[in-house]
Design an enzyme around this catalytic site. Structure first.
Site, short mmCIF file in Angstrom:
data_model
loop_
_atom_site.label_atom_id
_atom_site.label_comp_id
_atom_site.label_asym_id
_atom_site.label_seq_id
_atom_site.Cartn_x
_atom_site.Cartn_y
_atom_site.Cartn_z
N CYS A 199 38.49 40.72 47.73
CA CYS A 199 38.90 41.89 46.97
C CYS A 199 38.18 41.90 45.63
O CYS A 199 38.03 40.87 44.99
CB CYS A 199 40.40 41.83 46.66
SG CYS A 199 41.44 42.02 48.10
N GLY B 298 37.91 67.54 32.27
CA GLY B 298 36.55 67.36 32.79
C GLY B 298 35.47 67.79 31.83
O GLY B 298 34.30 67.55 32.07
N CYS C 287 44.64 41.04 44.60
CA CYS C 287 44.42 39.96 45.55
C CYS C 287 45.35 38.78 45.25
O CYS C 287 46.00 38.24 46.14
CB CYS C 287 42.97 39.50 45.47
SG CYS C 287 42.42 38.48 46.84
N CYS D 289 39.59 40.89 53.38
CA CYS D 289 39.42 39.97 52.26
C CYS D 289 39.62 38.54 52.76
O CYS D 289 40.59 38.25 53.47
CB CYS D 289 40.44 40.29 51.17
SG CYS D 289 40.48 39.06 49.85
N CYS E 20 43.06 37.16 50.76
CA CYS E 20 44.39 37.70 50.96
C CYS E 20 44.49 38.49 52.27
O CYS E 20 45.57 38.92 52.65
CB CYS E 20 44.81 38.59 49.79
SG CYS E 20 44.02 40.20 49.77
#
Lengths: 284, 257
Positions: A265, A31, A271, A240, A243
């Protein structure tokens, strides 16, 4: 179609070594933003110059590269960076998340869970999570050194006081390894939980600001929140249209000028594979 | 636990040829209010900043005794330790609310900041605390979500006091807290500070050029001139029977209404 006249993966070896050192340091201090000597790349700032330098330093001849832009493999940024590495490194490329060893991404984490051995490279426009709150760069460094992050918490407090919820839907700040406040790059807040204890290595490259930071595998990553206002990943309340997924992150697509819209998606690989599986199911 | 909460010995600090502090020593005992008075440029604000660890003296020692009775040498504390102390055990009230407040953050956020920096992560409780403190400093709790910009000067100053005291400090530094306010607002603010200091048993170092404010609030008074403490003693003694000619001048130049 590999270009001749370039070193493998475009950057010279000394530069790659310098960047690898920065990456090692970044991995050692999860980080923490490590400065590096960013090079001019053959694409403009804001298009992934940081990510592309990290990828160039990490990639080997056996690697398989996938590049996504907002989750999609077929947008300009993704196509050109993928072609760039195919030409200057001659490496194999793929659109399948599971088949890739290095995934360079802009603004998304793939829906398919990553595994050990994979590396996720983020393109970062602004690495400093405090930059809107504290304009002095030297002061932000002091705040990081002292782990003094009250300022960010005050921002969240103000959002809740004014809006009733935290008004951040992307670039949602996280604490890495309980120590450093980190900008996750502009990924949707929906993707934040995927960073927590991810088996893959995550490396972040900011080209304009010349900073590299990293989250090693299986590192704790927590989104900032309040005990009585816990972090909530935000997702459009829809399925979606292609899909039918009700778990993936969705893009809203306007289809006409009469208010017609549908959700698909944002991860095209996820997808597409779901659709292929559904077609196979129907055929069987 | 015996001994002063803050002790300074023989502080020296010069800005070029200007001696801002020239051999200053002082003791501050728990629960005591000490006022540092003097004309502009006498070194009183510099002294306050040195005592609070914001400036490093060229020589001399500042010792702070914390809640556990451990003595810290303020001038050689690391940044991290100093920040921890100034967050958890000290409060600072500035002359201008602009220096002490975040003007773009609501009153509640201003009061809550120190708590959040110390690890408070419960939004509801933060708000309750902030509301209680607004009430204590006589600001309508309904203004919790208003920006300090929309407050009057006196309210901003009271908000600053709430922000400094919310973490329950043991030692508060005040730099001209009543400066720039009109007389009636000053009186209210002094009243409030007096009540809070007594209630919370605070040790306070108060820098002021307002002799009347010093008389109202302080137990002891230090008179500074050209970087030296020229007279020190109980507030009433110093003001009623000034010994040093400069103190006599100061006391006699107070304009009585």
């Amino acid at each position: 179609m590999t270009e001749t006249g370039y070193n493998f993966a475009y950057l010279d070896e000394a530069t790659k070594r310098m960047i690898r050192r920065a990456i090692l340091k970044a991995v050692a201090i999860p980080g923490h933003q490590v400065p590096f000597g960013g090079r001019e790349m053959p694409l403009p700032y804001g298009w992934g110059t940081g990510g592309i330098q990290v990828t160039a330093s990490l990639i080997g001849r056996d690697d398989v590269l996938k590049v996504i832009d907002q989750g999609a493999d077929d947008t300009t940024n993704a196509v050109s960076i993928r072609r760039f590495f195919a030409r200057v490194a001659g490496v194999a490329t793929t659109e399948r998340t599971a088949a890739a060893t290095i995934i360079q991404t802009r603004h998304r984490i793939p829906e398919t869970p990553l595994r050990e051995g994979q590396i996720l490279v983020y393109q970062v426009p602004m690495p400093e999570p405090l930059f809107r709150l504290e304009p002095r760069v030297a002061e932000t460094r002091r705040l990081h050194a002292l782990a003094d992050y009250g300022l960010m918490q005050v921002k969240l407090y103000e959002d809740i006081a004014r809006l009733g919820h935290v008004g951040l839907s992307y670039n949602y700040p996280v604490m890495v390894n309980h120590r450093y406040l980190m900008s996750p790059s502009p990924i949707p807040a929906f993707d934040n939980p995927k960073m927590h204890r991810m088996p893959a290595l995550q490396v972040f490259g900011a080209g304009r600001e010349k900073r590299i930071y990293a989250v090693p595998p299986y590192t704790a990553v927590h989104s900032l929140d309040f005990e009585d206002h816990p972090f909530r990943p935000i997702r459009a309340d829809a399925r979606c249209a292609l899909c039918g997924s009700d778990a993936s992150y969705l893009d809203e697509v306007v289809t006409d000028d009469a208010g017609g819209r549908l959700f698909v998606c944002s991860d095209t690989d996820y997808c597409g594979e779901r659709q292929a599986r559904q077609r196979r199911g129907e055929a069987a | 636990m015996n001994g002063p909460i803050l002790a300074a010995r023989d502080l020296h600090l010069a800005f070029g040829g200007l001696r801002a502090l020239d051999g200053v020593s002082l003791d501050l005992w728990p629960g005591e209010v000490v006022a540092i008075v003097g004309e502009s440029g006498s070194g009183k604000s510099t002294l306050l900043r040195v005592l609070a660890g914001q400036l490093r003296p060229q020589s001399g020692q500042v010792t702070y005794r914390d809640a556990e009775g451990v003595a810290h040498a303020v001038q050689s504390l690391s940044d991290a330790a100093l920040r921890r102390l100034s967050r958890a055990e000290w409060g600072f009230v500035h002359q201008s609310p602009r220096d002490g407040l975040r003007l773009g953050v609501s009153a509640g956020g201003n009061i809550g900041e120190r708590l959040m920096a110390l690890g408070a992560r419960h939004y509801g409780r933060l708000r309750e605390t902030a509301e209680a403190w607004l009430r204590r400093v006589e600001i309508d709790p309904g203004r919790l979500d208003d920006l300090p910009r929309a407050f009057s000067g006196g309210m901003q100053q009271r908000l600053q006091i709430a922000r400094a005291l919310v973490t329950g400090p043991r030692l508060v530094f005040m730099d001209e807290p009543t400066g720039g306010l009109d007389v009636s607002v000053q009186a209210r603010l002094l009243d409030l500070i007096r009540a809070l200091v007594a209630e919370l048993d605070l040790a306070v170092l108060l820098v002021t050029h307002d002799i009347a404010a010093a008389r109202l609030l302080a137990h002891r008074i230090l008179v500074m001139r050209r970087g030296r403490v020229v007279e020190a003693g109980l507030a009433d003694r110093v003001l009623d029977d000034p010994q040093h000619e400069y103190t006599q001048l100061l006391v006699s130049s107070v304009i009585a209404a």
